[in-house]
Design a protein around this motif. Structure first.
Motif, PDB file in Angstrom:
ATOM      1  N   PRO A 332       0.848  -1.371  -0.012  1.00 22.33           N
ATOM      2  CA  PRO A 332      -0.084  -0.062   0.059  1.00 22.33           C
ATOM      3  C   PRO A 332       0.830   1.149   0.076  1.00 22.33           C
ATOM      4  CG  PRO A 332      -0.211  -1.252   2.052  1.00 22.33           C
ATOM      5  CD  PRO A 332       0.602  -2.102   1.228  1.00 22.33           C
ATOM      6  N   GLU A 333       2.184   1.271   0.565  1.00 23.40           N
ATOM      7  CA  GLU A 333       2.829   2.296   0.633  1.00 23.40           C
ATOM      8  C   GLU A 333       3.376   2.881  -0.878  1.00 23.40           C
ATOM      9  OE1 GLU A 333       3.568  -0.437   2.340  1.00 23.40           O
ATOM     10  OE2 GLU A 333       2.812   0.286   4.175  1.00 23.40           O
ATOM     11  N   LYS A 334       3.287   1.944  -1.949  1.00 25.16           N
ATOM     12  CA  LYS A 334       3.523   2.223  -3.001  1.00 25.16           C
ATOM     13  C   LYS A 334       2.430   2.956  -3.742  1.00 25.16           C
ATOM     14  CE  LYS A 334       7.757   0.272  -3.207  1.00 25.16           C
ATOM     15  NZ  LYS A 334       8.979   1.444  -3.507  1.00 25.16           N
ATOM     16  N   ALA A 335       1.232   2.922  -3.192  1.00 25.93           N
ATOM     17  CA  ALA A 335       0.219   3.805  -4.052  1.00 25.93           C
ATOM     18  C   ALA A 335       0.454   5.112  -4.486  1.00 25.93           C
ATOM     19  CB  ALA A 335      -1.135   3.688  -3.207  1.00 25.93           C
ATOM     20  N   PRO A 336       1.052   5.855  -3.847  1.00 26.80           N
ATOM     21  CA  PRO A 336       1.464   7.306  -4.385  1.00 26.80           C
ATOM     22  C   PRO A 336       2.124   7.269  -5.536  1.00 26.80           C
ATOM     23  CG  PRO A 336       1.580   7.312  -1.808  1.00 26.80           C
ATOM     24  CD  PRO A 336       1.384   5.750  -2.248  1.00 26.80           C
ATOM     25  N   ASP A 337       3.121   6.561  -5.265  1.00 24.50           N
ATOM     26  CA  ASP A 337       4.108   6.714  -6.684  1.00 24.50           C
ATOM     27  C   ASP A 337       3.293   5.975  -7.846  1.00 24.50           C
ATOM     28  OD1 ASP A 337       6.302   7.405  -5.037  1.00 24.50           O
ATOM     29  OD2 ASP A 337       7.118   5.742  -4.540  1.00 24.50           O
ATOM     30  N   TRP A 338       2.753   5.059  -7.779  1.00 18.80           N
ATOM     31  CA  TRP A 338       1.994   4.362  -8.739  1.00 18.80           C
ATOM     32  C   TRP A 338       1.015   5.278  -9.179  1.00 18.80           C
ATOM     33  CZ3 TRP A 338      -3.402   3.513  -9.372  1.00 18.80           C
ATOM     34  CH2 TRP A 338      -3.657   2.813 -10.467  1.00 18.80           C
ATOM     35  N   TRP A 339       0.105   6.137  -8.430  1.00 21.27           N
ATOM     36  CA  TRP A 339      -0.713   7.089  -8.898  1.00 21.27           C
ATOM     37  C   TRP A 339       0.035   8.297  -9.787  1.00 21.27           C
ATOM     38  CZ3 TRP A 339      -4.361  10.453  -5.390  1.00 21.27           C
ATOM     39  CH2 TRP A 339      -5.304  10.973  -5.917  1.00 21.27           C
ATOM     40  N   LYS A 340       1.195   8.819  -9.367  1.00 22.83           N
ATOM     41  CA  LYS A 340       1.994   9.891  -9.922  1.00 22.83           C
ATOM     42  C   LYS A 340       2.512   9.228 -11.382  1.00 22.83           C
ATOM     43  CE  LYS A 340       4.236  11.513  -5.707  1.00 22.83           C
ATOM     44  NZ  LYS A 340       5.203  11.693  -4.988  1.00 22.83           N
ATOM     45  N   GLY A 341       2.939   8.020 -11.653  1.00 28.43           N
ATOM     46  CA  GLY A 341       3.182   7.359 -12.602  1.00 28.43           C
ATOM     47  C   GLY A 341       1.835   7.077 -13.796  1.00 28.43           C
ATOM     48  N   GLN A 342       0.901   6.903 -13.067  1.00 25.11           N
ATOM     49  CA  GLN A 342      -0.451   6.880 -14.202  1.00 25.11           C
ATOM     50  C   GLN A 342      -0.811   8.274 -14.486  1.00 25.11           C
ATOM     51  OE1 GLN A 342      -2.537   4.144 -14.494  1.00 25.11           O
ATOM     52  NE2 GLN A 342      -0.529   3.422 -13.912  1.00 25.11           N
ATOM     53  N   THR A 343      -0.373   9.159 -13.600  1.00 25.41           N
ATOM     54  CA  THR A 343      -0.725  10.691 -14.145  1.00 25.41           C
ATOM     55  C   THR A 343       0.238  11.142 -15.239  1.00 25.41           C
ATOM     56  OG1 THR A 343      -1.507  11.003 -11.774  1.00 25.41           O
ATOM     57  CG2 THR A 343      -0.878  13.172 -13.342  1.00 25.41           C
ATOM     58  N   PHE A 344       1.554  10.857 -15.024  1.00 28.97           N
ATOM     59  CA  PHE A 344       2.609  11.265 -16.124  1.00 28.97           C
ATOM     60  C   PHE A 344       2.114  10.251 -17.365  1.00 28.97           C
ATOM     61  CE2 PHE A 344       6.405  13.292 -14.607  1.00 28.97           C
ATOM     62  CZ  PHE A 344       5.737  14.015 -13.370  1.00 28.97           C
ATOM     63  N   GLY A 345       1.740   9.269 -17.103  1.00 32.21           N
ATOM     64  CA  GLY A 345       1.209   8.552 -18.504  1.00 32.21           C
ATOM     65  C   GLY A 345      -0.085   8.660 -19.134  1.00 32.21           C
ATOM     66  N   ARG A 346      -0.721   9.837 -18.381  1.00 29.16           N
ATOM     67  CA  ARG A 346      -2.209   9.993 -18.733  1.00 29.16           C
ATOM     68  C   ARG A 346      -2.996   8.802 -19.038  1.00 29.16           C
ATOM     69  NH1 ARG A 346      -2.669  14.632 -17.408  1.00 29.16           N
ATOM     70  NH2 ARG A 346      -4.487  14.655 -18.874  1.00 29.16           N
TER      71      ARG A 346
END
Length: 415
Positions: A332-346
């Motif tokens: 679960p601690e990785k959720a913020p980084d994953w979300w940021k990557g999804q944002t960059f990847g549109r």
């Protein structure tokens, strides 16, 4: 003087003493940019004074006051003078008296602040008045026309129909879900009493609708339903929950996302695209059924991921809310980084201000970035005993609800 003499005088070169005015031949004594002498009036009645260059800055307030008054400024009563900046210029042009040549020698450039001796906010009497006036102020009641659009989010996460655990099997799951639906009605009644009743509802299925058989070998011996029975139970529970919302709200949106337990698999390997998911299929079946009765369910719409995606985003009362299961990251601690990557990847949740996820079977909420919120929903299943044995943590089941307006979120509860 005749005409010829006058012309001769005009054409003759002038004498050396009169060829150039003295002021032009002397170097100019100018201050650096930003240090020109002057006064700047600040908010609150203060004045910032930039004084002409001098040999040395005064050492105390009496000298500072005298320096300011030399400029023709009168310091009002109840004000003080304070040196706020002094800068040494070792090679400055300086002219002692008007008309004399400028010379090069060290000077000091100073700024002084003329400010109230006791700021208004520091006065005990003014501070008491401020607090008293603010605490006595009452917000004007809003008229019905001024109420902003308000949406209710109901997060139905990880029921894993067919799973047997410490909290029972299918019978206990059905009873637990039914009780949460009753608590949802109580919650809506509470919101109405405080004037925050939603005008639309969103059913957010966060995935893992069934336990399945293909994720790990132990699942073949820890289920009490066949695969088709698991799908049937999940469909009927979802239909019941949506039906309650449909009879309460004039607008309902049902959404789901891809997940690991819901994914069609052969062994541990997924079969087909991310859309090949039992949770997505069940919602598609309900959408077909609702479409046969537009009089009763014409106000219910459905949102599901695209074929090669496993997340969705929804505009809920002016706020973008993203829905993902959470199996895309290991912890679960990785959720913020994953979300940021999804944002960059549109990706579909790129513009989400709120991200809702499940998978990890416990509640967690974390503010991220500039006003974003990640909410991890608790589970509805019969318990994750393997995780309890490994970590000692025991997940508490519940139905997560919160409200959304264009300004953000509120009224978050676990039912």
């Amino acid at each position: 003087m005749n005409l010829e003499e006058h012309l001769d005088a005009l054409l003759s070169p002038a004498s050396g003493e009169q060829s150039t005015p003295p002021e032009i031949t002397r170097p100019a004594a100018t201050a650096p940019k930003g240090w020109e002498p002057g006064v700047r009036y600040e908010p609150g009645g203060s004045m910032l004074v930039t004084a002409p260059a001098a040999d040395a800055p005064p050492k105390d307030e009496s000298g500072w006051r005298a320096r300011v008054e030399e400029l023709g400024l009168a310091v009002p009563g109840g004000y003080r003078v304070r040196l706020v900046e002094a800068r040494h210029d070792p090679a400055a042009w300086h002219r002692d008296t008007q008309g004399e040549d400028a010379v090069t020698r060290p000077v000091w450039r100073c700024r002084y602040l003329i400010e109230p001796t006791v700021p208004g906010w520091a006065s005990a009497e003014d501070l008491n008045s401020l607090i008293r006036d603010v605490m006595r102020r009452r917000r004007k009641p809003r008229t019905p026309g001024e109420q902003p659009a308000r949406a209710l989010a109901v997060v139905y996460a990880d029921p894993q129909a067919g799973k047997v655990g410490r909290d029972g099997g299918t019978k206990e799951l059905v009873a637990r879900v039914a009780e949460r639906f009753d608590r949802l009605e109580d919650h809506l009644r509470d919101l109405g009493k405080v004037g925050r009743a939603p005008d639309s509802a969103y059913w957010l299925d966060a995935g893992d609708c069934i336990e399945g058989y293909e994720n790990v070998a132990s699942q073949a011996f820890t289920n009490d339903l066949t695969l088709t029975q698991m799908v049937r139970v999940h469909r009927r529970l979802t239909f019941e929950g949506l039906d309650r919302l449909a009879t309460t709200f004039p607008r309902v949106v049902a959404a789901t996302c891809g997940s690991n337990h819901g994914r069609v698999r052969r062994g541990k390997d997924p079969v087909g695209p991310p859309q090949d998911d039992w949770g997505i299929e069940v919602l598609s079946q309900i959408a077909d059924a609702y479409g046969m009765n537009p009089d009763a369910y014409g106000h219910v719409s459905f949102a599901m991921p695209e074929t090669w995606r496993d997340t969705v985003s929804l505009n809920m009362a002016g706020t973008i809310v993203g829905l993902a299961h959470g199996h895309q990251y290991a912890r679960p601690e990785k959720a913020p980084d994953w979300w940021k990557g999804q944002t960059f990847g549109r990706q579909p949740i790129a513009d989400a201000k709120i991200l809702v996820s499940g998978h990890f079977h416990h509640f967690r909420a974390q503010q991220l970035g500039a006003g974003r919120l990640w909410v991890q929903a608790p589970t509805l299943d019969n318990g994750s005993d393997w995780y309890a044995m490994r970590s000692g943590e025991v997940s508490q089941p519940g139905l997560l609800v919160f409200s959304v307006t264009a300004s953000g979120w509120d009224d978050l509860r676990i039912l």
